[in-house]
Design a protein around this motif. Structure first.
Motif, PDB file in Angstrom:
ATOM      1  N   GLY A 276      15.339  52.297  69.135  1.00  0.00           N
ATOM      2  CA  GLY A 276      16.634  52.907  69.394  1.00  0.00           C
ATOM      3  C   GLY A 276      17.053  52.650  70.825  1.00  0.00           C
ATOM      4  O   GLY A 276      16.946  51.524  71.317  1.00  0.00           O
ATOM      5  N   SER A 277      17.481  53.708  71.494  1.00  0.00           N
ATOM      6  CA  SER A 277      17.973  53.541  72.860  1.00  0.00           C
ATOM      7  C   SER A 277      17.640  54.760  73.694  1.00  0.00           C
ATOM      8  O   SER A 277      17.442  55.867  73.179  1.00  0.00           O
ATOM      9  CB  SER A 277      19.496  53.338  72.855  1.00  0.00           C
ATOM     10  N   VAL A 278      17.569  54.533  74.997  1.00  0.00           N
ATOM     11  CA  VAL A 278      17.506  55.616  75.962  1.00  0.00           C
ATOM     12  C   VAL A 278      18.808  55.567  76.757  1.00  0.00           C
ATOM     13  O   VAL A 278      19.209  54.505  77.266  1.00  0.00           O
ATOM     14  CB  VAL A 278      16.278  55.490  76.880  1.00  0.00           C
ATOM     15  N   ARG A 279      19.499  56.694  76.820  1.00  0.00           N
ATOM     16  CA  ARG A 279      20.798  56.760  77.488  1.00  0.00           C
ATOM     17  C   ARG A 279      20.757  57.778  78.617  1.00  0.00           C
ATOM     18  O   ARG A 279      20.319  58.905  78.422  1.00  0.00           O
ATOM     19  CB  ARG A 279      21.902  57.126  76.500  1.00  0.00           C
ATOM     20  N   PHE A 280      21.222  57.365  79.780  1.00  0.00           N
ATOM     21  CA  PHE A 280      21.283  58.242  80.941  1.00  0.00           C
ATOM     22  C   PHE A 280      22.745  58.524  81.293  1.00  0.00           C
ATOM     23  O   PHE A 280      23.574  57.606  81.319  1.00  0.00           O
ATOM     24  CB  PHE A 280      20.596  57.602  82.144  1.00  0.00           C
ATOM     25  N   THR A 281      23.039  59.768  81.556  1.00  0.00           N
ATOM     26  CA  THR A 281      24.347  60.170  82.073  1.00  0.00           C
ATOM     27  C   THR A 281      24.131  60.720  83.470  1.00  0.00           C
ATOM     28  O   THR A 281      23.505  61.777  83.647  1.00  0.00           O
ATOM     29  CB  THR A 281      24.999  61.236  81.186  1.00  0.00           C
ATOM     30  N   ALA A 282      24.614  59.997  84.470  1.00  0.00           N
ATOM     31  CA  ALA A 282      24.341  60.354  85.863  1.00  0.00           C
ATOM     32  C   ALA A 282      25.471  61.210  86.443  1.00  0.00           C
ATOM     33  O   ALA A 282      26.636  61.050  86.067  1.00  0.00           O
ATOM     34  CB  ALA A 282      24.172  59.092  86.697  1.00  0.00           C
ATOM     35  N   PRO A 283      25.146  62.118  87.371  1.00  0.00           N
ATOM     36  CA  PRO A 283      26.182  62.897  88.053  1.00  0.00           C
ATOM     37  C   PRO A 283      26.812  62.085  89.179  1.00  0.00           C
ATOM     38  O   PRO A 283      26.348  60.986  89.511  1.00  0.00           O
ATOM     39  CB  PRO A 283      25.387  64.080  88.620  1.00  0.00           C
ATOM     40  N   THR A 284      27.838  62.633  89.750  1.00  0.00           N
ATOM     41  CA  THR A 284      28.524  61.996  90.879  1.00  0.00           C
ATOM     42  C   THR A 284      28.173  62.740  92.161  1.00  0.00           C
ATOM     43  O   THR A 284      28.306  63.966  92.235  1.00  0.00           O
ATOM     44  CB  THR A 284      30.044  62.011  90.675  1.00  0.00           C
ATOM     45  N   SER A 285      27.747  61.999  93.165  1.00  0.00           N
ATOM     46  CA  SER A 285      27.435  62.591  94.464  1.00  0.00           C
ATOM     47  C   SER A 285      28.561  62.310  95.440  1.00  0.00           C
ATOM     48  O   SER A 285      29.070  61.186  95.505  1.00  0.00           O
ATOM     49  CB  SER A 285      26.114  62.018  95.005  1.00  0.00           C
ATOM     50  N   SER A 286      28.937  63.331  96.202  1.00  0.00           N
ATOM     51  CA  SER A 286      29.968  63.151  97.230  1.00  0.00           C
ATOM     52  C   SER A 286      29.395  62.531  98.498  1.00  0.00           C
ATOM     53  O   SER A 286      30.141  62.137  99.400  1.00  0.00           O
ATOM     54  CB  SER A 286      30.620  64.497  97.561  1.00  0.00           C
ATOM     55  N   ASN A 287      28.071  62.457  98.573  1.00  0.00           N
ATOM     56  CA  ASN A 287      27.413  61.846  99.722  1.00  0.00           C
ATOM     57  C   ASN A 287      27.277  60.349  99.479  1.00  0.00           C
ATOM     58  O   ASN A 287      26.796  59.924  98.430  1.00  0.00           O
ATOM     59  CB  ASN A 287      26.033  62.493  99.924  1.00  0.00           C
ATOM     60  N   LEU A 288      27.689  59.535 100.440  1.00  0.00           N
ATOM     61  CA  LEU A 288      27.739  58.091 100.224  1.00  0.00           C
ATOM     62  C   LEU A 288      26.365  57.494  99.967  1.00  0.00           C
ATOM     63  O   LEU A 288      26.197  56.629  99.095  1.00  0.00           O
ATOM     64  CB  LEU A 288      28.397  57.408 101.424  1.00  0.00           C
ATOM     65  N   ILE A 289      25.363  57.927 100.723  1.00  0.00           N
ATOM     66  CA  ILE A 289      24.028  57.370 100.531  1.00  0.00           C
ATOM     67  C   ILE A 289      23.466  57.809  99.183  1.00  0.00           C
ATOM     68  O   ILE A 289      22.882  57.016  98.432  1.00  0.00           O
ATOM     69  CB  ILE A 289      23.097  57.781 101.685  1.00  0.00           C
ATOM     70  N   GLY A 290      23.668  59.109  98.843  1.00  0.00           N
ATOM     71  CA  GLY A 290      23.213  59.594  97.538  1.00  0.00           C
ATOM     72  C   GLY A 290      23.893  58.855  96.399  1.00  0.00           C
ATOM     73  O   GLY A 290      23.247  58.483  95.415  1.00  0.00           O
ATOM     74  N   ALA A 291      25.211  58.624  96.520  1.00  0.00           N
ATOM     75  CA  ALA A 291      25.934  57.900  95.481  1.00  0.00           C
ATOM     76  C   ALA A 291      25.413  56.477  95.339  1.00  0.00           C
ATOM     77  O   ALA A 291      25.299  55.939  94.226  1.00  0.00           O
ATOM     78  CB  ALA A 291      27.426  57.890  95.795  1.00  0.00           C
ATOM     79  N   GLY A 292      25.060  55.858  96.471  1.00  0.00           N
ATOM     80  CA  GLY A 292      24.535  54.498  96.417  1.00  0.00           C
ATOM     81  C   GLY A 292      23.183  54.433  95.731  1.00  0.00           C
ATOM     82  O   GLY A 292      22.905  53.510  94.958  1.00  0.00           O
ATOM     83  N   ILE A 293      22.326  55.405  96.014  1.00  0.00           N
ATOM     84  CA  ILE A 293      21.009  55.431  95.380  1.00  0.00           C
ATOM     85  C   ILE A 293      21.147  55.614  93.868  1.00  0.00           C
ATOM     86  O   ILE A 293      20.479  54.932  93.076  1.00  0.00           O
ATOM     87  CB  ILE A 293      20.141  56.555  95.984  1.00  0.00           C
TER      88      ILE A 293
END
Length: 472
Positions: A276-293
């Protein structure tokens, strides 16, 4: 600016593995679902009434196709049988001193993860002549449904846990002589699974920051502030898969007399490759470095990327011995059953590229089940049933998880049969399962990413079942 940070993050993370979250996130999304205690005996209301004692020796209706196909040699009429069972699971976690995951609130105890679940079955039996009989059964030999609340303290280990199986079972019996009968059946079985949990993306950012510090991209002094700036980041993952496979069941029935008999049966293992599949739903970070990671970890081919995945699964074989004896209006029955759960020692999750996403140690052990029961023929129309049973558990305390917190169980069952006419028979049964309270000490190998569940799981099960038989 955002592109520059994203490029720096990708360079720093290239070729590195997320030791903190990746493998274990997938492990907790899939590993513990296929646990002890999701085998279903509820294929017959008549057998439920005696706590599933005498299953391979009773041979008084078409449900014997599932329990022991040799029992069809005792049926004298063609019959169609339909079973409807409801299984009510109650399972609650009681916190003692659980620890929150990194950057996340602890959460609540999750409420009752159980609910009512339907277990249908249907059978057709056709005596061909004095020696041979044919039968066909449709049932669900394995199943699970547990769902915790989204905000509970074990959400990074388990949320929804659902397994369904569909089994199609043609069978044939052969009466060798008055005392001895054999039976064999083929089993085409399909499995579907859906397992979900929350994902602690604050821990993902923390691991990414460690890699960036090691690569000289971020000063170590900034890490605590950057983790606080990315606190409370929570995403979601879901593993879905299915497969179909073949197995067999076989049995023998030996009749010492018209009133005494024993039955032996065996159900084979079934090997699955659940794809089957593994699906990830990621949150949004307002911090630029966190968003990049997060973006780097979620990119195609990266550790937390959505994509195909599979797991090899070997469901256990089962051997059962039963005894039946009639004394006037009373029938006495007993069962001893062995289940080979040691077939599952680990669960290995693999992407379609061959990359191993996680390996979950299970170390399950084989189990035994014991049951005794009796019936009383009240009159020409009514038969009363009762029984008790004991079920062992195959899950060691050290590997028990919230996916399926299995425990030892004691059964108390009652039932009744109503003969409406020569053609119509109705059976009803009820059982309550007293489950032992069990400890739950589980961090899925990483308390920072998923928290540390410390407490006890309290469970109980109620089963109601009804079946209708029409004899031609």
């Amino acid at each position: 600016m955002n592109k520059q940070i994203g490029s720096a993050v990708n360079r720093a993370l290239a070729g590195r593995r997320y030791v903190l979250p990746v493998g274990m996130l997938l492990c907790c999304a899939s590993g513990s679902a296929f646990a002890s205690g999701f085998a279903l005996l509820e294929q017959s209301a008549s057998r439920l009434g005696t706590a599933f004692s005498g299953t391979t020796a009773a041979a008084d209706d078409a449900t014997t196709i599932f329990y022991n196909p040799a029992g069809m040699s005792k049926l004298t009429d063609m019959q169609v049988l339909v079973v409807a069972s409801g299984v009510r699971i109650s399972s609650t976690f009681h916190n003692e001193n659980s620890q929150a995951a990194l950057g996340q609130p602890l959460g609540d105890e999750g409420g009752d993860a159980g609910s009512w679940n339907a277990v249908p079955a249907a059978y057709f039996a056709l005596p061909i002549n004095d020696q041979f009989a044919f039968g066909f059964g449709i049932n669900a030999p394995f199943g699970l449904q547990l769902e915790y609340g989204n905000g509970w303290m074990g959400r990074f280990q388990a949320l929804n846990n659902e397994i369904k199986t569909y089994n199609f079972n043609p069978a044939l019996s052969w009466r060798v002589n008055k005392q001895l009968s054999f039976g064999i059946g083929a089993n085409y079985q399909r499995i579907q699974a859906e397992l979900t949990n929350s994902v602690n993306y604050t821990a993902v950012v923390a691991q990414g920051l460690q890699n960036l510090v090691a690569a000289g991209q971020v000063p170590a002094l900034l890490v605590p502030d950057l983790i606080r700036a990315n606190a409370g980041l929570e995403g979601h993952t879901a593993v879905r898969g299915d497969d179909d496979a073949w197995g067999f069941n076989a049995g023998v029935l030996f009749e010492f007399s018209d009133d005494t008999r024993v039955g032996l049966s065996y159900r084979s293992t079934i090997d699955y490759t659940v794809e089957g599949s593994v699906r990830f739903t990621a949150p949004t970070s307002s911090n630029l470095i966190g968003a990049g990671i997060i973006a780097a970890a979620s990119a195609p081919g990266a550790a937390l990327a959505t994509g195909p995945a599979s797991v090899e699964l070997k469901l256990p074989d089962i051997a059962t011995a039963s005894f039946y004896h009639r004394m006037g209006k009373i029938e006495l029955m007993a069962d001893v059953a062995w289940t080979g759960w040691s077939s599952i020692q680990e669960l290995r999750i693999v992407r379609d590229t061959g990359e191993v996403l996680s390996v979950t140690p299970e170390r399950w052990k084989d189990t035994w089940r014991y049951a005794v029961g009796a019936t009383y023929q009240l009159n020409d129309q009514w038969k009363l049933r009762g029984g008790v049973a004991y079920d062992g558990t195959n899950v060691p305390d050290s590997t028990r998880t919230a996916r399926l917190p299995d425990s030892e169980r004691t059964w108390i069952a009652i039932g009744a049969q109503w003969n409406l006419s020569d053609a119509w028979v109705v059976d009803m049964g009820y059982a309550h399962l007293f489950a032992n309270d069990v400890p739950l000490r589980q961090d899925d190998g990483n308390a920072a990413a998923r928290g540390f569940l410390i407490g006890n799981q309290k469970s109980a099960v109620d089963i109601v079942s009804a079946q209708v038989v029409y004899k031609f």
